[in-house]
Design an enzyme around this catalytic site. Structure first.
Site, PDB file in Angstrom:
ATOM      1  CG  PHE A  95      89.965 -39.363  29.083  1.00 43.39           C
ATOM      2  CD1 PHE A  95      90.069 -40.737  29.240  1.00 43.39           C
ATOM      3  CD2 PHE A  95      90.285 -38.550  30.160  1.00 43.39           C
ATOM      4  CE1 PHE A  95      90.475 -41.297  30.434  1.00 43.39           C
ATOM      5  CE2 PHE A  95      90.695 -39.097  31.362  1.00 43.39           C
ATOM      6  CZ  PHE A  95      90.795 -40.467  31.504  1.00 43.39           C
ATOM      7  CG  ASP A 100      89.085 -33.639  24.820  1.00 43.88           C
ATOM      8  OD1 ASP A 100      90.197 -33.684  24.248  1.00 43.88           O
ATOM      9  OD2 ASP A 100      88.882 -32.988  25.867  1.00 43.88           O
ATOM     10  CG  ASP A 137      92.770 -36.420  29.240  1.00 47.66           C
ATOM     11  OD1 ASP A 137      91.924 -35.827  29.937  1.00 47.66           O
ATOM     12  OD2 ASP A 137      92.605 -36.640  28.025  1.00 47.66           O
ATOM     13  CG  ASP A 184      92.702 -29.087  35.038  1.00 48.05           C
ATOM     14  OD1 ASP A 184      91.532 -29.239  34.635  1.00 48.05           O
ATOM     15  OD2 ASP A 184      93.154 -29.666  36.053  1.00 48.05           O
TER      16      ASP A 184
END
Length: 370
Positions: free
Chosen positions: A273, A275, A344, A349
């Site tokens: 994803f 980002d 991801d 994390d």
């Protein structure tokens, strides 16, 4: 299409998913995101991927995930995430995750930690992504149905109430708050065209229309809901990222453990994803390498405009880098149960854990896309 028109194409797909035959254009299961990411990588000037760094990162990440027994179950272990065991039913979880990922973007701040947007909830201060989850849980605790899409059109749901729901414990308000409120309003209208008689089930009906395909659901979201649009033009080609459409599919799949309405048979085709956190982590691992002008720009914490070639290269190369890492892990460990989504989740994390010690800050682009 105006806001007061029914989405006839989506309604036709819903009819088809219920076994009601109707002529309609078939929605593909292939999102095309990975091919677009490879194109960006092949044409990038200011971002490159180190093959040596990729091999090293694959070994390190696989080892760390095994040490922690990291899996998709970790999504439900996060304190504020909705769980079926906490009194949420399937519809509650789906609507919660839908609301969450409609608003899951742009939490970064240039203010010191104690001055940035924060949320008081359960005797803690929450920042970043967790601050949004805390806002939703806090509102539900106060009997405000913020995760019920039809409520976003209710006369009781004023802008003042929404600002109260997303209130800050500091002087900095939630970034792009006006844009978030607009997204809730627009999406509620778009959902009402899908399921006029059962508005609370509208998101479920969209999921059902995907007929068990994660990729098809991503494409449905991108096509029929403006909040999930996420593409750009790069070197003469239209490229897709679809960060929040993909993360909704992955999050709802993880939240319900891939069962029931979300028993998707192609989750492995989802990409990372795109980002700002994961590219930062990939750079620190020696996977992504920046040109001196780009690196200095990021180090100085200067913003990069939406659609700038630097921004597109950072996002596209991150997607392709994760795919290369995934392939390397599988090459080294054929039995490894790993895909881009799990990588991801883990890298995000890890980035949060190492945020204070990061050698290079994340890039700064203020956007509703991520």
């Amino acid at each position: 299409m105006s806001d007061d028109e029914l989405d006839l194409e989506l309604l036709a797909l819903l009819r088809q998913s219920l076994g009601i035959k109707d002529k309609t254009d078939e929605i593909s299961r292939d999102t095309g995101i990975l091919d677009d990411a490879r194109y960006i990588y092949n044409n990038a000037i200011d971002v490159s991927i180190s093959m040596y760094g990729t091999k090293d990162a694959a070994a390190v990440l696989n080892s760390k995930m095994r040490e922690r027994s990291y899996s998709f179950d970790d999504w439900t272990k996060l304190e504020l995430h909705p769980r079926l065991s906490d009194g949420f039913d399937e519809i509650d979880v789906i609507n919660f995750v839908w609301t969450l990922d409609l608003l899951n973007f742009s939490f970064w701040s240039d203010l010191p930690e104690d001055e940035r947007f924060q949320v008081d909830y359960r005797n803690q201060r929450w920042t970043g992504y967790n601050s949004l989850v805390a806002c939703l849980r806090r509102a539900l605790d106060a009997q405000i149905p913020i995760t019920t899409p039809r409520f976003w059109q209710d006369r009781r749901c004023t802008d003042d109430l929404l600002r109260h729901i997303f209130r800050s414990a500091t002087h900095e308000e939630m970034p792009l708050l006006d844009e978030r409120i607009t997204i809730l309003r627009q999406t509620s209208l778009q959902l009402s065209k899908v399921c006029l008689l059962e508005p609370d089930y509208a998101v479920c009906r969209v999921i059902e229309a995907a007929q068990g395909s994660a990729g098809k659901l991503v494409n449905l979201l991108a096509k029929h809901f403006s909040a999930f649009h996420d593409d750009a033009r790069f070197e003469g080609r239209r490229v897709r990222f679809l960060k929040r459409a993909q993360i909704f599919v992955a999050d709802v799949w993880a939240a319900l453990r891939g069962a029931g309405r979300v028993a998707f048979d192609d989750v492995d085709q989802l990409t990372m994803f795109a980002d700002y956190r994961v590219p930062q982590m990939l750079q620190s691992l020696g996977v992504m390498v920046y040109s001196p002008p780009l690196e200095h720009h990021i180090r100085d914490r200067k913003q990069i405009a939406v659609g700038h070639s630097w921004e597109l290269e950072l996002r596209g190369c991150a997607i392709w880098a994760i795919e290369l890492i995934r392939r390397e892990i599988v090459r080294q460990h054929p039995a490894a149960n790993v895909n881009a989504v799990l990588l991801d989740f883990f890298l995000y994390d890890l980035a949060k854990e190492r945020e204070a010690s990061a050698a290079l800050p994340h890039h700064r682009t203020r956007s509703i896309r991520y």
